[in-house]
Scaffold this motif. Structure first.
Motif, PDB file in Angstrom:
ATOM      1  N   SER A 156      22.530  -5.996 -19.471  1.00 38.02           N
ATOM      2  CA  SER A 156      22.251  -7.144 -20.125  1.00 38.02           C
ATOM      3  C   SER A 156      21.511  -5.766 -20.494  1.00 38.02           C
ATOM      4  CB  SER A 156      21.630  -7.960 -19.427  1.00 38.02           C
ATOM      5  OG  SER A 156      22.197  -8.900 -18.954  1.00 38.02           O
ATOM      6  N   ASN A 157      20.749  -4.538 -19.901  1.00 34.09           N
ATOM      7  CA  ASN A 157      20.809  -3.859 -20.733  1.00 34.09           C
ATOM      8  C   ASN A 157      21.333  -2.956 -21.954  1.00 34.09           C
ATOM      9  OD1 ASN A 157      17.685  -4.546 -19.415  1.00 34.09           O
ATOM     10  ND2 ASN A 157      17.713  -2.467 -17.586  1.00 34.09           N
ATOM     11  N   ALA A 158      22.537  -2.787 -21.091  1.00 35.83           N
ATOM     12  CA  ALA A 158      23.469  -2.149 -22.045  1.00 35.83           C
ATOM     13  C   ALA A 158      23.671  -2.395 -23.617  1.00 35.83           C
ATOM     14  CB  ALA A 158      24.750  -2.081 -21.526  1.00 35.83           C
ATOM     15  N   VAL A 159      23.936  -3.590 -22.967  1.00 38.19           N
ATOM     16  CA  VAL A 159      23.785  -4.823 -24.346  1.00 38.19           C
ATOM     17  C   VAL A 159      22.949  -5.105 -25.550  1.00 38.19           C
ATOM     18  CG1 VAL A 159      24.455  -7.730 -24.697  1.00 38.19           C
ATOM     19  CG2 VAL A 159      25.535  -6.731 -23.232  1.00 38.19           C
ATOM     20  N   GLU A 160      21.767  -5.402 -25.268  1.00 39.44           N
ATOM     21  CA  GLU A 160      20.487  -4.195 -26.108  1.00 39.44           C
ATOM     22  C   GLU A 160      20.784  -3.260 -26.941  1.00 39.44           C
ATOM     23  OE1 GLU A 160      17.170  -5.725 -24.364  1.00 39.44           O
ATOM     24  OE2 GLU A 160      16.913  -7.226 -24.518  1.00 39.44           O
ATOM     25  N   GLU A 161      21.168  -2.232 -26.369  1.00 34.37           N
ATOM     26  CA  GLU A 161      21.159  -1.172 -26.211  1.00 34.37           C
ATOM     27  C   GLU A 161      21.664  -0.793 -27.389  1.00 34.37           C
ATOM     28  OE1 GLU A 161      19.924   2.978 -26.358  1.00 34.37           O
ATOM     29  OE2 GLU A 161      18.553   1.962 -25.926  1.00 34.37           O
ATOM     30  N   VAL A 162      23.166  -1.132 -27.307  1.00 37.05           N
ATOM     31  CA  VAL A 162      24.152  -1.257 -28.175  1.00 37.05           C
ATOM     32  C   VAL A 162      24.175  -1.944 -29.393  1.00 37.05           C
ATOM     33  CG1 VAL A 162      26.428  -1.449 -28.959  1.00 37.05           C
ATOM     34  CG2 VAL A 162      26.051  -0.223 -26.459  1.00 37.05           C
ATOM     35  N   ASP A 454      28.351 -12.901 -28.659  1.00 38.04           N
ATOM     36  CA  ASP A 454      29.542 -13.237 -28.371  1.00 38.04           C
ATOM     37  C   ASP A 454      29.914 -12.439 -27.054  1.00 38.04           C
ATOM     38  OD1 ASP A 454      33.075 -13.625 -28.155  1.00 38.04           O
ATOM     39  OD2 ASP A 454      32.520 -12.571 -29.434  1.00 38.04           O
ATOM     40  N   THR A 455      30.620 -13.435 -26.492  1.00 37.02           N
ATOM     41  CA  THR A 455      31.033 -12.827 -24.866  1.00 37.02           C
ATOM     42  C   THR A 455      31.329 -11.500 -24.413  1.00 37.02           C
ATOM     43  OG1 THR A 455      31.376 -15.471 -23.377  1.00 37.02           O
ATOM     44  CG2 THR A 455      31.913 -12.817 -22.380  1.00 37.02           C
ATOM     45  N   TRP A 456      32.475 -11.745 -26.030  1.00 33.83           N
ATOM     46  CA  TRP A 456      33.176 -10.242 -26.116  1.00 33.83           C
ATOM     47  C   TRP A 456      32.415  -9.035 -26.329  1.00 33.83           C
ATOM     48  CZ3 TRP A 456      38.094 -10.109 -24.149  1.00 33.83           C
ATOM     49  CH2 TRP A 456      38.491 -11.581 -24.792  1.00 33.83           C
ATOM     50  N   PHE A 457      30.838  -9.117 -26.718  1.00 34.85           N
ATOM     51  CA  PHE A 457      29.985  -8.283 -27.048  1.00 34.85           C
ATOM     52  C   PHE A 457      29.787  -7.186 -25.774  1.00 34.85           C
ATOM     53  CE2 PHE A 457      26.711  -5.905 -28.351  1.00 34.85           C
ATOM     54  CZ  PHE A 457      26.978  -5.576 -29.420  1.00 34.85           C
ATOM     55  N   SER A 458      29.114  -7.687 -25.116  1.00 36.53           N
ATOM     56  CA  SER A 458      29.326  -7.389 -23.933  1.00 36.53           C
ATOM     57  C   SER A 458      30.583  -7.010 -22.516  1.00 36.53           C
ATOM     58  CB  SER A 458      28.401  -8.572 -22.379  1.00 36.53           C
ATOM     59  OG  SER A 458      29.462  -9.493 -22.823  1.00 36.53           O
ATOM     60  N   SER A 459      32.030  -7.294 -22.952  1.00 37.67           N
ATOM     61  CA  SER A 459      33.071  -6.833 -22.658  1.00 37.67           C
ATOM     62  C   SER A 459      33.462  -5.619 -23.280  1.00 37.67           C
ATOM     63  CB  SER A 459      34.178  -8.203 -22.451  1.00 37.67           C
ATOM     64  OG  SER A 459      33.712  -9.411 -21.894  1.00 37.67           O
ATOM     65  N   ALA A 460      32.840  -5.753 -24.321  1.00 40.37           N
ATOM     66  CA  ALA A 460      33.336  -4.152 -25.204  1.00 40.37           C
ATOM     67  C   ALA A 460      33.009  -3.642 -24.207  1.00 40.37           C
ATOM     68  CB  ALA A 460      32.869  -4.854 -26.420  1.00 40.37           C
ATOM     69  N   LEU A 461      31.427  -3.646 -23.586  1.00 41.59           N
ATOM     70  CA  LEU A 461      30.710  -2.476 -23.240  1.00 41.59           C
ATOM     71  C   LEU A 461      31.532  -1.909 -21.701  1.00 41.59           C
ATOM     72  CD1 LEU A 461      27.164  -2.684 -24.439  1.00 41.59           C
ATOM     73  CD2 LEU A 461      29.295  -2.868 -25.409  1.00 41.59           C
ATOM     74  N   TRP A 462      31.951  -2.890 -20.877  1.00 47.01           N
ATOM     75  CA  TRP A 462      32.891  -2.872 -19.476  1.00 47.01           C
ATOM     76  C   TRP A 462      32.842  -1.324 -18.954  1.00 47.01           C
ATOM     77  CZ3 TRP A 462      31.672  -6.777 -16.747  1.00 47.01           C
ATOM     78  CH2 TRP A 462      32.456  -6.538 -14.785  1.00 47.01           C
ATOM     79  N   PRO A 463      34.206  -0.516 -19.895  1.00 45.44           N
ATOM     80  CA  PRO A 463      33.907   0.413 -19.037  1.00 45.44           C
ATOM     81  C   PRO A 463      33.147   1.408 -18.326  1.00 45.44           C
ATOM     82  CG  PRO A 463      34.985  -0.500 -20.761  1.00 45.44           C
ATOM     83  CD  PRO A 463      34.256  -1.020 -20.720  1.00 45.44           C
ATOM     84  N   PHE A 464      31.933   1.235 -19.434  1.00 51.63           N
ATOM     85  CA  PHE A 464      31.313   2.635 -18.970  1.00 51.63           C
ATOM     86  C   PHE A 464      29.885   2.099 -18.912  1.00 51.63           C
ATOM     87  CE2 PHE A 464      30.823   1.501 -24.137  1.00 51.63           C
ATOM     88  CZ  PHE A 464      30.100   1.017 -24.056  1.00 51.63           C
ATOM     89  N   SER A 465      29.277   0.565 -19.011  1.00 52.20           N
ATOM     90  CA  SER A 465      27.701  -0.472 -19.127  1.00 52.20           C
ATOM     91  C   SER A 465      28.779  -0.545 -17.146  1.00 52.20           C
ATOM     92  CB  SER A 465      27.919  -1.547 -20.051  1.00 52.20           C
ATOM     93  OG  SER A 465      29.115  -2.396 -19.066  1.00 52.20           O
ATOM     94  N   THR A 466      29.527  -1.073 -16.833  1.00 58.54           N
ATOM     95  CA  THR A 466      29.333  -1.458 -15.261  1.00 58.54           C
ATOM     96  C   THR A 466      29.275  -0.479 -14.192  1.00 58.54           C
ATOM     97  OG1 THR A 466      31.705  -0.320 -15.350  1.00 58.54           O
ATOM     98  CG2 THR A 466      31.230  -3.039 -15.570  1.00 58.54           C
ATOM     99  N   LEU A 467      29.003   1.541 -15.064  1.00 59.42           N
ATOM    100  CA  LEU A 467      28.701   2.764 -14.381  1.00 59.42           C
ATOM    101  C   LEU A 467      27.585   2.667 -14.923  1.00 59.42           C
ATOM    102  CD1 LEU A 467      31.767   4.248 -15.505  1.00 59.42           C
ATOM    103  CD2 LEU A 467      31.726   3.798 -13.035  1.00 59.42           C
ATOM    104  N   GLY A 468      26.822   2.466 -15.313  1.00 64.25           N
ATOM    105  CA  GLY A 468      25.137   2.161 -15.574  1.00 64.25           C
ATOM    106  C   GLY A 468      24.514   3.077 -16.387  1.00 64.25           C
ATOM    107  N   TRP A 469      25.476   2.425 -17.631  1.00 60.19           N
ATOM    108  CA  TRP A 469      25.526   3.325 -19.002  1.00 60.19           C
ATOM    109  C   TRP A 469      24.080   2.230 -19.322  1.00 60.19           C
ATOM    110  CZ3 TRP A 469      25.093   1.137 -24.082  1.00 60.19           C
ATOM    111  CH2 TRP A 469      24.591   2.179 -25.245  1.00 60.19           C
ATOM    112  N   PRO A 470      22.902   2.976 -20.218  1.00 62.84           N
ATOM    113  CA  PRO A 470      22.527   4.178 -21.096  1.00 62.84           C
ATOM    114  C   PRO A 470      22.120   5.072 -20.201  1.00 62.84           C
ATOM    115  CG  PRO A 470      21.044   2.311 -21.387  1.00 62.84           C
ATOM    116  CD  PRO A 470      22.253   1.995 -20.394  1.00 62.84           C
ATOM    117  N   GLU A 471      21.766   4.718 -19.204  1.00 68.58           N
ATOM    118  CA  GLU A 471      21.203   5.467 -18.114  1.00 68.58           C
ATOM    119  C   GLU A 471      22.263   6.303 -17.729  1.00 68.58           C
ATOM    120  OE1 GLU A 471      18.081   5.969 -16.985  1.00 68.58           O
ATOM    121  OE2 GLU A 471      17.982   4.149 -18.401  1.00 68.58           O
TER     122      GLU A 471
END
Length: 886
Positions: A156-162, A454-471
């Protein structure tokens, strides 16, 4: 290792060990991957299934492919991460919670947002994520310790950041544009949530009078109700039929509003009348035309698809009620010229099946053109590759014609927009936290946007948000970018494109190098599996009956990337039989394995020809499969190990060495045992990614295996096992044996009836091979003895001939046939065929049958007559030969 000292059970039953093995893997943490600078990383991100979903065949195929790749790379020595997770699926989850509340006599609106979200979280915790438990049944070896959910705090933090970054760059904006609107769910929905279905409709031809003229222009439309919102008529600038009308005005039927006639290249001169009505507020193409000609907007529908105050006397009517009344009124007033049947492709809401309405709405959008360019360039310069290649054209075409992306949804379950409005001055503020006061007028009268993303907005970040981005986590540095994405070809636009441009924009590099696209799983008739057809097959039921390995192997063989495949239960059964054959072969090896042989080194000097052949073959299969897997030719690799195990190892090598295992030559016996075990171990390793359960179970029973198969090393090609000459010699012998077996089978010769086998050849190399192969012909081709001659004139005439490369094989007929019994059999066959011919000819000479029976039935009888005549000719010919030689 577990279960190692117990004997392998007599009967192969996957229920006995699949669950136990999966627990063993998981408890030992074999699936987990961590930052390891001593290893090269290999990463796959699991496409997150809906948290509300259940396992279907598409999931089973997709995840089997990913599991094969991750198991292979793990065995190759990579730090292999396969990260799982689920998507919050805003619209489907909200719909399920709303339905639950309705049954309880409650409503979303009465509860309020906060209480509703509590209900949604409770529902998700209770019912969500079931698909992950189902995936375990399939044997997926993903790292469950890193499982993510798109509504996790970190994501959720990644979604807000993007969102904030894109907004600050001017790439997110709020505006009035055409979107897909579901009148039942009352939300904008993405293209991915629209199911297009062929529908039988009509094309209404309507007369639009030309102002100050007796002339008129005819418009054909599939949606007469939208006439109320027409703002222009468009014709093609090169259409000579209408050139004289461009710049004039038409009178809108029933409404009597003047609308201009404009020229625009968007119009298709060949469709309908070549003139189209332009309704900018209710059609995406019309919106663009309206924008080009400054037509403005005129919305005639409410959110529930009823006609609004702009509809005049039709206000308050449902869109279809309005259509019926408008058509009646057009006819009554003389505007309706004709009605034609018309097949139309109509969009329906994926969740509630309501027909979607394209409508102008104030929503939040992502400006796509600046983001699309680098995503397109990544494909054009070869950095992003599609498997199969043809899908790259679809990706490219969509990016070249991309439209801005509507990202706001009128839902409560999901990521709420980090957008705040000042009620006093309408200032828009985008912020992670709620502002205390307006940045423009200092008012404290501030409220947050009600919409979610849109759900796809968060799914679009999946490859890097799942690894801790934006940290900037160590996992992100090590495992990103990922290596390959495995997904269905049907979401190229909705997910793949969005991950690509998001990865480039936020991370500065592609999220993955390769995109492996799967096709759809269809039923035996080629139909798409669906609830309405009732032709869906539950993977869990297949697993329960045949085992996960049989299902996995069925899904990945017999098809290729990007192509749809038909699912046959017969193939699942055949693959279970294959597993059973491997099981029984293993039992044979273990039963014939002496304890003192296990620790012996294989002495290459002691190898016999069939030993060199099987070692060379497994060596080459290893090399070929590794190359196949590196090219994502998964089905080809699977078929190669299948053929090797079934044909070469089980049907040939084991049969070839049986005499040595039961013989008195200790060196030969031990060598055969050692080779059997060496090849079996390589077989289990090569098959493991495809059929992990049976291979791990068998591996656990092999002696001296101190580590699990899942973490063992992938076989490597060995130069010392390259015995090309031995391969050629054994293959030649095998071809000869197959030829002899085929002849005997065609003649229905019992295995107990042995015959002399005579080879004719002048080739010294072939002679050498045949002399060496004598024991194989005696053991495997039912030979009484063999002779090798150079001149076939010496062997007489009553022989069956088999032609080989550089040799011929002759089998004496007297050795193969009991003439008296054959004569008796042929007489009975003749009598049977006479009866069949009499019956079929009787039918075909019956006028009543010919006149009344369907043509396909009559034709079937004609084909039977041809078949029986042909069979009779062969029987008579054979009878004549037998009688002459008896």
């Amino acid at each position: 290792m577990y279960n190692m000292i117990e004997n392998l059970p007599k009967t192969y039953n996957p229920k006995d060990f699949e669950e136990k093995i999966y627990k063993f893997w998981n408890d030992k943490r074999y699936f987990e991957a961590d930052v390891n600078k001593e290893k090269e990383p290999f990463t796959i991100m699991m496409p997150p299934p809906n948290v509300t979903g259940n396992l279907h065949m598409g999931h089973a195929l997709n995840n089997t492919i990913q599991d094969i790749l991750i198991r292979w790379k793990r065995m190759e020595g990579y730090e292999a991460l396969w990260l799982p997770g689920t998507d919050h699926a805003s619209i489907s989850t909200e719909a399920k919670v709303v339905e639950k509340l309705k049954k309880e006599g409650k409503s979303k609106e009465n509860l309020g947002r906060e209480k509703f979200l509590e209900e949604a979280w409770d529902w998700t915790r209770e019912y969500g994520g079931n698909i992950n438990n189902q995936l375990r049944k399939l044997g997926v070896s993903c790292d469950w310790s890193k499982e993510r959910f798109t509504l996790d705090k970190g994501l959720s933090n990644a979604v807000e950041e993007v969102f904030i970054r894109l907004y600050n760059k001017g790439l997110i904006y709020r505006g009035d544009r055409i979107i897909n609107w579901c009148p039942t769910c009352k939300t904008a929905i993405s293209d991915a949530e629209v199911d297009h279905e062929d529908s039988h409709g009509h094309l209404w031809h309507i007369k639009y009078p030309i102002k100050d003229s007796e002339d008129f222009i005819t418009i054909a439309t599939t949606r007469p109700e939208t006439i109320l919102g027409d703002l222009a008529i468009a014709v093609h600038p090169e259409d000579e039929r209408y050139t004289r009308l461009v710049g004039k005005y038409a009178i809108l039927p029933l409404v009597n509003r003047e609308i201009p006639i404009v020229a625009d290249e968007y119009v298709d001169m060949e469709f309908g009348t070549g003139a189209v009505k332009i309704t900018p507020s209710h059609d995406p193409n019309d919106f663009e035309v309206g924008h080009r000609h400054n037509l403005g907007q005129y919305k005639i529908m409410n959110d529930d698809a009823t006609i609004n105050e702009n509809g005049g006397e039709y206000e308050g009517l449902d869109r279809y009620e309005a259509r019926e009344k408008i058509v009646r009124d057009l006819d009554k007033e003389g505007y309706l010229l004709k009605i034609e049947d018309h097949e139309n492709n109509v969009g329906h809401c994926e969740r509630c099946k309501t027909v979607v309405e394209p409508i102008i709405s104030k929503q939040w959008f992502v400006k796509m053109e600046p983001l699309a360019k680098p995503a397109l360039e990544a494909y054009r310069n070869g950095n992003l590759k599609f498997i199969p290649k043809r899908f790259g054209k679809i990706y490219s075409h969509w990016l070249e014609n991309i439209r801005d992306w509507c990202i706001s949804r009128q839902l409560w379950w999901g990521h709420r927009l980090p957008v705040y409005y000042c009620k006093d001055c309408d200032e828009i503020m985008v912020s992670r936290e709620a502002p205390e006061k307006c940045s423009k007028c200092n008012s404290t009268n501030i409220h947050q946007d009600e919409d979610t993303l849109d759900t796809w907005f968060s799914s679009a970040l999946w490859p890097f948000s799942t690894l801790g981005w934006p940290e900037k986590t160590e996992e992100l540095k090590y495992f990103y970018p990922t290596n390959v994405l495995v997904t269905g070809y049907d979401i190229i636009f909705f997910w793949i494109v969005r991950m690509v441009f998001s990865g480039i924009e936020q991370m500065g590099e592609l999220p993955f190098e390769d995109v492996f696209l799967t096709g759809l799983i269809r039923d035996e008739q080629g139909r798409k599996m669906s609830k309405s057809l009732g032709n869906g097959i539950d993977p869990l039921e297949v697993i329960d009956e045949y085992g996960a390995d049989a299902l996995r192997f069925t899904l990945i063989t017999g098809n290729s990337p990007g192509n749809d495949m038909r699912f046959y239960m017969e193939r699942v059964e055949a693959n279970r039989n294959f597993a059973n054959k491997l099981w029984n072969a293993t039992r044979f090896v273990l039963m014939n394995l002496d304890e003192d042989v296990i620790d012996e080194e294989l002495n290459l000097e002691n190898l016999e020809e069939e030993d060199r052949w099987i070692l060379s073959r497994v060596n080459n299969v290893t090399k070929e499969m590794t190359e196949n897997l590196s090219k994502y030719e998964i089905g080809i690799a699977g078929q190669k190990i299948y053929d090797f195990i079934w044909d070469e190892y089980c049907d040939w090598y084991i049969e070839m060495v049986k005499p040595r295992l039961y013989g008195d030559n200790e060196d030969s016996n031990h060598t055969a045992q050692k080779v059997l075990l060496i090849v079996l171990k390589d077989i289990l390793k090569l098959l493991h990614p495809f059929m992990p359960f049976i291979t791990e179970e068998i591996w656990s029973h092999l002696p001296k295996n101190m580590e699990a198969l899942i973490i063992s090393s992938w076989p490597e090609y060995k130069d010392e096992y390259n015995f090309k000459d031995s391969e050629e010699r054994i293959v030649y012998i095998m071809k000869a044996i197959k030829g002899i077996r085929n002849v005997r089978a065609e003649m229905d010769v019992a295995p107990s009836r042995r015959s002399k086998v005579i080879f004719i050849t002048k080739d010294e190399g072939v002679k050498s091979i045949l002399e060496y192969g004598e024991r194989y012909f005696i053991n495997l081709a039912y030979a009484q003895d063999i002779e090798i001659e150079e001149d076939k004139d010496k062997i007489g005439e009553d022989n069956i001939q088999i032609v080989m490369d550089r040799s011929e094989i002759f089998l004496p007929l007297k050795d193969l046939i009991d003439f008296e019994k054959e004569l008796e059999r042929l007489e009975k066959e003749k009598e049977k065929l006479e009866g069949e011919l009499k019956r079929v000819r009787g039918k075909l000479s019956n006028e009543g049958f010919l006149n009344k029976a369907p043509e396909n039935i009559v034709e079937a009888e004609r084909q039977k007559e041809i078949k029986y005549k042909d069979m009779m000719e062969k029987v008579l010919e054979r009878l004549e030969y037998i009688k002459e030689n008896i």
